[in-house]
Design an enzyme around this catalytic site. Structure first.
Site, PDB file in Angstrom:
ATOM      1  N   GLY A 350     -15.102  19.257  -1.182  1.00 11.11           N
ATOM      2  CA  GLY A 350     -15.793  19.896  -0.070  1.00 11.11           C
ATOM      3  C   GLY A 350     -16.813  20.887  -0.622  1.00 11.11           C
ATOM      4  N   GLN A 351     -17.322  21.362   0.847  1.00  8.57           N
ATOM      5  CA  GLN A 351     -18.291  21.522   0.170  1.00  8.57           C
ATOM      6  C   GLN A 351     -18.845  23.342   1.662  1.00  8.57           C
ATOM      7  OE1 GLN A 351     -21.710  19.346   2.362  1.00  8.57           O
ATOM      8  NE2 GLN A 351     -23.493  19.786   2.193  1.00  8.57           N
ATOM      9  N   GLY A 352     -19.649  24.154   0.620  1.00 12.81           N
ATOM     10  CA  GLY A 352     -20.066  25.169   1.277  1.00 12.81           C
ATOM     11  C   GLY A 352     -21.723  25.254   1.754  1.00 12.81           C
ATOM     12  N   GLY A 353     -22.235  26.627   1.458  1.00 10.77           N
ATOM     13  CA  GLY A 353     -23.045  27.270   1.759  1.00 10.77           C
ATOM     14  C   GLY A 353     -24.111  26.991  -0.081  1.00 10.77           C
ATOM     15  N   PHE A 354     -23.505  26.728  -0.705  1.00  6.01           N
ATOM     16  CA  PHE A 354     -24.073  26.750  -1.959  1.00  6.01           C
ATOM     17  C   PHE A 354     -23.770  25.097  -2.413  1.00  6.01           C
ATOM     18  CE2 PHE A 354     -22.309  31.521  -1.832  1.00  6.01           C
ATOM     19  CZ  PHE A 354     -23.173  31.956  -1.787  1.00  6.01           C
ATOM     20  N   VAL A 357     -18.472  20.075  -3.587  1.00  7.69           N
ATOM     21  CA  VAL A 357     -17.579  21.112  -4.939  1.00  7.69           C
ATOM     22  C   VAL A 357     -17.246  19.698  -5.178  1.00  7.69           C
ATOM     23  CG1 VAL A 357     -16.384  22.080  -5.138  1.00  7.69           C
ATOM     24  CG2 VAL A 357     -17.371  23.106  -4.321  1.00  7.69           C
ATOM     25  N   ASP A 468     -18.974  36.983   1.598  1.00 10.41           N
ATOM     26  CA  ASP A 468     -18.396  35.760   1.695  1.00 10.41           C
ATOM     27  C   ASP A 468     -17.477  35.635   1.511  1.00 10.41           C
ATOM     28  OD1 ASP A 468     -19.099  33.591   3.661  1.00 10.41           O
ATOM     29  OD2 ASP A 468     -19.713  32.184   1.852  1.00 10.41           O
TER      30      ASP A 468
END
Length: 508
Positions: A350-354, A357, A468
């Site tokens: 996945g991909q988040g704000g930071f 992954v 968050d």
């Protein structure tokens, strides 16, 4: 004459070696005693502690197995303790180390409720928390031999070390004693034999032992001719000399009645006219002088060796009571790259704000979650390392465990435990997956999230506001237990931190 000196030297060497093993105190490595919780003398806890240590170091303790644990008292003065002796040592050496450690603890950690003492021969640990059958990789230390592997052989040596250590970890995890020793030979470089030893506390499960050993193995410096990584629940070590008792590997040892007789020492009979008396005089005078000289050399060498530090430790943080350091958490970038198949899309979780992954799998089979941070962080390397160490100290069953980090060039990577059942939003917002969340399971998930947040806000050594919290940051393990993720990212990522201004909109 040389045969006399040779025999005497071998005799003295064997004698001094056995004397050293049987007479010297245990070899101290390090200790961990955070002063966050202390007790006072003459308190109930102090009395319980003395009783517990007396029990662990009593003649009736399980020195033959090399491991024993005990629990004593009632809350809030309840405490648990254990000792673990190196698996290749005799019962007497184990007993002597535990007895020494039980006394030494009052010198090194006089009033702390939570203590871990590390020696070469044993480990002693006690706490006011329940520590039995619980994996704990805190309070670790990494030691490395000062001598480097020749650059021409570093890759081959690294491969040999890792393959040998991983095989040992696999065997140790399925062994009832959670202990394994192994040797490996290679003609690819100037060294011939590698000696490896791994060990877990026997109260760990097979999976926990395997996970712990793989963590310590991943932290070893393989550009040195020897090194070890020690944490509360396990330890790993390799050397290019035999540092353990090889007889416990299972190699049959010769019995006393079948051992070859010593070489006979005969003095030739003096022949008439050939100076027989002078030969006897030479032997009578020179041999004792040789004995004394070799004895002095051996004693001097032994004392010099005791004073010389063979290992260099990673630098500690300012908190001297906790030896969790940046060095003990750092992973090699090439190992992470290989584990994620060079950050392939097939491994992307996945991909988040930071950042993104990825799922990573090390050669040993251990799986991790690799968070590759975006390159917009304004932190320097030292600040990044320090914040990782701070967050890595936070442990709770409802918090995702931060295992370490990688810092190379512009790459800033965080290594987390792998949680198999994805995130809570995957179940909440999918019509087919919602059926798995009945009310009982939802209630348990809610309670787990609350406990994790409460630990961050109130029970941990430092207060962390998540900033968050969302369903995508709640991960579910194999038993659908919730684990809060991405806490402490404001510290690690270098965002502006204002704990008092909680009305500021931050995050998703």
């Amino acid at each position: 004459m040389s045969s006399y000196a040779c025999f005497i030297f071998l005799f003295l060497f064997s004698f001094l070696n056995s004397f050293r093993v049987s007479a010297q105190d245990p070899t101290y490595i390090s200790h961990v005693c955070p002063n966050t919780t202390t007790y006072t003398r003459n308190s109930t806890y102090s009395t319980n502690l003395q009783t517990l240590l007396s029990s662990l170091s009593s003649p009736n303790a399980s020195y033959a197995t090399g491991f024993q644990n005990a629990t004593l008292g009632e809350a809030p003065d309840r405490l648990t303790g254990l000792f673990l002796c190196r698996g290749d040592l005799s019962t007497e050496v184990c007993r002597r180390c535990v007895v020494f450690a039980a006394s030494d603890t009052f010198t090194r950690c006089p009033n702390e409720k939570e203590v871990t003492l590390y020696y070469d021969e044993c480990m002693l640990r006690y706490s006011n928390r329940y520590i039995l059958s619980t994996l704990n990789t805190n309070g670790g230390i990494i030691l490395s031999n000062t001598q480097n592997i020749t650059s021409n052989y570093q890759i081959e040596f690294r491969d040999l070390v890792l393959s040998t250590m991983n095989q040992a970890a696999t065997d140790a995890s399925i062994s009832p004693r959670r202990f394994e020793m192994r040797t490996a030979n290679s003609t690819a470089f100037q060294f011939r034999t590698l000696y490896a030893l791994v060990q877990c506390t026997p109260d760990l499960t097979r999976q926990e032992c395997f996970r712990c050993l793989n963590l310590t193995i991943s932290q070893l410096r393989t550009d040195k001719i020897g090194g070890r990584s020690v944490v509360s629940s396990c330890n790993s070590r390799y050397e290019l000399y035999q540092f353990y008792n090889e007889s416990n590997i299972g190699t049959p040892q010769p019995q006393l009645d079948s051992a070859p007789p010593p070489l006979p020492i005969s003095v030739p009979s003096p022949q008439p006219g050939e100076g027989g008396n002078s030969t006897v005089i030479v032997v009578t005078v020179v041999v004792p002088i040789s004995v004394i000289f070799l004895l002095l050399v051996a004693v001097f060498s032994f004392r010099a060796k005791k004073k010389r530090t063979v290992y260099e430790t990673e630098p500690l943080t300012e908190d001297k009571g906790d030896i969790t350091t940046a060095g003990s958490l750092q992973f090699d970038f090439k190992a992470i790259e290989a584990a994620t198949d060079k950050f392939s899309l097939s491994n992307k979780l996945g991909q988040g704000g930071f950042g993104e992954v990825y799922k990573g799998t090390f050669p040993s089979g251990v799986q991790v979650a690799v968070k590759r941070l975006s390159k917009t962080s304004g932190q320097g390397e030292r600040e990044f390392e320090n914040e990782v160490v701070v967050v890595a100290k936070l442990q709770h069953m409802n918090l995702v465990r931060l295992l370490g980090f990688c810092l190379e060039g512009e790459e800033k990577i965080l290594i987390y435990e792998f949680v198999p059942n994805k995130s809570l939003d995957y179940f909440l917002f999918d019509s087919t997956m919602q059926s798995q969340l009945d009310w009982t399971r939802r209630y348990r998930i809610i309670g787990g999230i609350a406990r994790g947040i409460l630990h961050l806000h109130q029970d941990s050594r430092l207060t962390i506001i998540h900033r968050d919290l969302k369903a995508g940051n709640i991960l579910l393990d194999a038993d659908m237990n919730p684990k809060v993720a991405d806490f402490g990212m404001a510290r690690i990522f270098g965002m502006d931190q204002t704990e008092a201004n909680t009305r500021r909109v931050v995050g998703t």
